[in-house]
Scaffold this motif. Structure first.
Motif, PDB file in Angstrom:
ATOM      1  N   ILE A  70       0.841  -1.195   0.000  1.00  0.00           N
ATOM      2  CA  ILE A  70       0.000   0.000   0.000  1.00  0.00           C
ATOM      3  C   ILE A  70       0.878   1.248   0.000  1.00  0.00           C
ATOM      4  N   ARG A  71       0.620   2.153  -0.916  1.00  0.00           N
ATOM      5  CA  ARG A  71       1.410   3.382  -1.016  1.00  0.00           C
ATOM      6  C   ARG A  71       1.205   4.244   0.226  1.00  0.00           C
ATOM      7  N   PHE A  72       2.209   5.060   0.518  1.00  0.00           N
ATOM      8  CA  PHE A  72       2.147   5.890   1.718  1.00  0.00           C
ATOM      9  C   PHE A  72       1.029   6.913   1.616  1.00  0.00           C
ATOM     10  N   SER A  73       0.236   6.985   2.667  1.00  0.00           N
ATOM     11  CA  SER A  73      -0.819   7.988   2.772  1.00  0.00           C
ATOM     12  C   SER A  73      -1.034   8.292   4.252  1.00  0.00           C
ATOM     13  N   ASP A  74      -0.838   9.534   4.621  1.00  0.00           N
ATOM     14  CA  ASP A  74      -0.977   9.942   6.014  1.00  0.00           C
ATOM     15  C   ASP A  74      -2.437  10.307   6.294  1.00  0.00           C
ATOM     16  N   LYS A  75      -3.305   9.305   6.318  1.00  0.00           N
ATOM     17  CA  LYS A  75      -4.733   9.544   6.477  1.00  0.00           C
ATOM     18  C   LYS A  75      -5.068  10.137   7.840  1.00  0.00           C
ATOM     19  N   MET A  76      -4.299   9.814   8.842  1.00  0.00           N
ATOM     20  CA  MET A  76      -4.551  10.344  10.182  1.00  0.00           C
ATOM     21  C   MET A  76      -3.891  11.700  10.404  1.00  0.00           C
ATOM     22  N   GLU A 296     -13.502   9.010   5.231  1.00  0.00           N
ATOM     23  CA  GLU A 296     -13.458  10.130   6.169  1.00  0.00           C
ATOM     24  C   GLU A 296     -14.023   9.731   7.523  1.00  0.00           C
ATOM     25  N   ARG A 297     -15.065   8.891   7.507  1.00  0.00           N
ATOM     26  CA  ARG A 297     -15.625   8.409   8.780  1.00  0.00           C
ATOM     27  C   ARG A 297     -14.589   7.576   9.536  1.00  0.00           C
ATOM     28  N   LYS A 298     -13.838   6.762   8.807  1.00  0.00           N
ATOM     29  CA  LYS A 298     -12.783   5.971   9.439  1.00  0.00           C
ATOM     30  C   LYS A 298     -11.710   6.891  10.022  1.00  0.00           C
ATOM     31  N   ILE A 300     -12.181   9.971  11.007  1.00  0.00           N
ATOM     32  CA  ILE A 300     -12.771  10.616  12.181  1.00  0.00           C
ATOM     33  C   ILE A 300     -12.692   9.699  13.394  1.00  0.00           C
ATOM     34  N   ASP A 301     -13.018   8.412  13.183  1.00  0.00           N
ATOM     35  CA  ASP A 301     -12.960   7.448  14.286  1.00  0.00           C
ATOM     36  C   ASP A 301     -11.546   7.352  14.845  1.00  0.00           C
ATOM     37  N   SER A 302     -10.559   7.349  13.949  1.00  0.00           N
ATOM     38  CA  SER A 302      -9.171   7.234  14.414  1.00  0.00           C
ATOM     39  C   SER A 302      -8.751   8.481  15.177  1.00  0.00           C
ATOM     40  N   LEU A 303      -9.203   9.654  14.714  1.00  0.00           N
ATOM     41  CA  LEU A 303      -8.887  10.888  15.431  1.00  0.00           C
ATOM     42  C   LEU A 303      -9.489  10.881  16.826  1.00  0.00           C
ATOM     43  N   MET A 304     -10.731  10.416  16.931  1.00  0.00           N
ATOM     44  CA  MET A 304     -11.413  10.408  18.221  1.00  0.00           C
ATOM     45  C   MET A 304     -10.763   9.434  19.187  1.00  0.00           C
ATOM     46  N   LYS A 305     -10.143   8.377  18.636  1.00  0.00           N
ATOM     47  CA  LYS A 305      -9.495   7.387  19.500  1.00  0.00           C
ATOM     48  C   LYS A 305      -8.105   7.831  19.935  1.00  0.00           C
ATOM     49  N   THR A 306      -7.389   8.482  19.016  1.00  0.00           N
ATOM     50  CA  THR A 306      -5.992   8.815  19.313  1.00  0.00           C
ATOM     51  C   THR A 306      -5.811  10.185  19.932  1.00  0.00           C
ATOM     52  N   SER A 474      -3.880  27.133   3.551  1.00  0.00           N
ATOM     53  CA  SER A 474      -3.642  25.721   3.227  1.00  0.00           C
ATOM     54  C   SER A 474      -3.914  25.513   1.748  1.00  0.00           C
ATOM     55  N   ASN A 475      -3.532  24.339   1.252  1.00  0.00           N
ATOM     56  CA  ASN A 475      -3.776  23.988  -0.151  1.00  0.00           C
ATOM     57  C   ASN A 475      -5.091  23.244  -0.325  1.00  0.00           C
ATOM     58  N   THR A 476      -5.877  23.161   0.749  1.00  0.00           N
ATOM     59  CA  THR A 476      -7.140  22.441   0.701  1.00  0.00           C
ATOM     60  C   THR A 476      -8.165  23.209  -0.136  1.00  0.00           C
ATOM     61  N   PHE A 477      -8.927  22.485  -0.975  1.00  0.00           N
ATOM     62  CA  PHE A 477      -9.912  23.131  -1.843  1.00  0.00           C
ATOM     63  C   PHE A 477     -11.239  23.363  -1.123  1.00  0.00           C
ATOM     64  N   ASN A 478     -11.491  22.607  -0.075  1.00  0.00           N
ATOM     65  CA  ASN A 478     -12.679  22.832   0.735  1.00  0.00           C
ATOM     66  C   ASN A 478     -12.384  22.352   2.150  1.00  0.00           C
ATOM     67  N   TYR A 479     -13.289  22.640   3.067  1.00  0.00           N
ATOM     68  CA  TYR A 479     -13.059  22.325   4.472  1.00  0.00           C
ATOM     69  C   TYR A 479     -14.229  21.510   5.009  1.00  0.00           C
ATOM     70  N   LYS A 480     -13.913  20.592   5.932  1.00  0.00           N
ATOM     71  CA  LYS A 480     -14.952  19.774   6.553  1.00  0.00           C
ATOM     72  C   LYS A 480     -14.745  19.731   8.064  1.00  0.00           C
ATOM     73  N   PHE A 481     -15.845  19.919   8.793  1.00  0.00           N
ATOM     74  CA  PHE A 481     -15.785  19.937  10.251  1.00  0.00           C
ATOM     75  C   PHE A 481     -16.941  19.117  10.824  1.00  0.00           C
TER      76      PHE A 481
END
Length: 503
Positions: A70-76, A296-298, A300-306, A474-481
């Protein structure tokens, strides 16, 4: 050092492994490597770092099996975390050995993209080994270059081993410290362009591959200029290519022209490109923006746990009325926008008053506030025009007030009441401030609408009143909260792309 997963530790000790009891498990550990690992777990923030590793499947595969596909991706978004430098130091003793072994084997696959997680000195060592292996891959190509009658087919047979997406992906993982290795790769590729077997088609293909490298702007410009030289004929290749058969060009072009014209007419009639249509890609993008995807839900779950929320206020008194009177919300920073200043000032007056209402009264009072009700001087957030698209969803146990403004006199502030299990889309610009105030039963305070307050409030309300955010570049095209939690101990604002900072 060997890494032991949580599941493996539980299997070894015959019971669920608990970090807070590491000392007890250490007493019963006989294996030297296991004892070394358990001692290592007593380092600061080890529990957090192990939590990140346990949730990162690809990293676990490298630590356990030596590689990953699996290629590197910093999802968290761990690289954006303030503890990332400490995390690199923590994981390097486990990760260095498998990555070095992979590099020495010459298998330049996805695994080596994870060198970004190593501390700088260890990372430089692995990058040097990768560079040496890449140089060896060019050996066969350079041997062909010296032959008198080398063909394009011969070059193609060996060039894909060294000029490909995976090698470029690995080089893009290199640190700035190893940028010279990346330039050496570019120079080797340019040697191919001078080969007798290199055609114009191959030269263009190689340049396009090199443009995927993360080069300095100056080098990217040089590549672009070289590509233009190829197109204009300023730079020529020795192998012009050979036609396999003679073709009568003029009749062929006439036939092609007629077919293209007929096709264009059919396309214009059937598809009507002048009409406003939404492409499937646009539909998918719009859909994914107005909701949280499975990935994104996954996340979010990881953020809430860590990253567990920590209450900003350490309030031990149970009576929110007394806390409100004593707090007076004077811990917040100065607000220069007049309407917003008045909004928060009225909140302070409300909390310091002797007003306290029962839930029944609150329910009755809140009926006077509609979704279109706005504090004095505010406009509706849904009408805001400037900025990039932002998506806010409230899944907490509270109603939330969103206050968005530019902290300068004369700028229009915006307000929106976001009820439970609802969402809003609006535009948000860099440098704008965001207040997110949590409570229950929105009501007006005194005459007029200088401020809308919450009839029922608690520690979460006080904490959110003194907390304000600013949107950073940031370079983000949109924001989610996403807002979650039912009390001060689990209430939090989840910033999907890490674009907010506390004001």
């Amino acid at each position: 050092m060997n890494y032991y997963s949580h599941a493996e530790l539980s299997r070894i000790f015959g019971e669920p492994f608990r970090f807070e009891e590491t000392d007890r498990f250490l007493l019963s550990a006989d294996d030297v490597a296991l004892r070394e690992f358990l001692v290592y777990l007593q380092r600061p923030n080890a529990v957090i770092f192990i939590g990140w590793i346990e949730q990162w499947r690809e990293v676990r595969e490298i630590l356990g099996e030596g590689s990953t596909s699996i290629r590197f991706s910093d999802k968290m978004k761990i690289q954006e975390h303030t503890l990332f430098p400490e995390f690199r130091d923590f994981i390097t003793p486990f990760l260095f050995s498998p990555l070095l072994k992979q590099a020495e084997s010459g298998r330049l696959d996805e695994t080596l993209e994870y060198i970004v997680l190593l501390e700088p000195d260890s990372r430089a060592i692995v990058e040097q080994v990768i560079h040496e292996k890449v140089e060896l891959l060019f050996t066969t190509i350079h041997q062909l270059e010296n032959q008198k009658h080398v063909t394009e087919d011969q070059l193609v047979g060996v060039i894909h081993d060294v000029v490909n997406e995976q090698v470029i992906g690995t080089l893009n993982s290199f640190s700035k410290r190893s940028y010279a290795h990346v330039i050496a790769y570019v120079e080797n590729c340019f040697r191919i362009l001078e080969s007798k077997g290199c055609t114009l088609r191959m030269a263009n293909w190689i340049v396009k591959q090199l443009q995927q490298l993360r080069l300095n702007p100056e080098h990217l410009t040089q590549l672009s200029n070289f590509q233009n030289d190829l197109k204009s004929g300023v730079f020529t290749v020795e192998n012009k290519g050979h036609r396999q058969s003679k073709i009568r060009l003029k009749p062929l072009l006439t036939t092609i022209g007629l077919l293209v014209f007929a096709g264009m007419v059919t396309w214009l009639i059937v598809f009507r490109p002048w009409s406003e249509q939404v492409t499937p890609q646009e539909k998918e993008t719009a859909s994914s923006f107005t909701e949280f995807t499975v990935e994104e839900r996954k996340h979010i779950d990881s953020l809430m746990k860590t990253i567990q929320p920590e209450p900003i206020l350490n309030l031990e008194v149970d009576d929110p009325y007394i806390e409100g009177r004593e707090l007076m919300v004077d811990a917040r920073k100065t607000i220069s926008n007049p309407a917003v200043h008045e909004f928060y000032k009225t909140w302070e007056e409300y909390l310091s008053s002797d007003t306290i209402r029962s839930e029944a009264v609150c329910k009755n009072e809140t009926k006077k506030i509609t979704t279109s009700s706005l504090p004095e001087g505010f406009a509706s957030l849904s009408d805001k025009k400037n900025g990039k698209p932002a998506f806010f969803r409230n899944e907490s146990g509270y109603t939330v007030q969103l206050v968005v403004f530019n902290n300068n006199p004369g700028n229009q502030p915006y307000y929106y009441e976001l009820k439970k299990d609802t969402q809003i889309e609006f535009n948000l610009a860099v440098g704008e401030h965001i207040g997110v105030i949590a409570g229950k039963y929105a009501v007006s305070y005194e005459e007029g609408m200088k401020s809308i307050v919450f009839c029922e409030f608690d520690n979460t309300t006080f904490s959110s009143l003194i907390t304000m955010y600013v949107l950073k570049p940031s370079n983000t095209f949109n924001y989610k909260f996403l807002i979650t939690g039912k009390d001060i101990y689990d209430y939090q604002l989840i910033d999907m792309y890490g674009v907010l900072e506390v004001y």
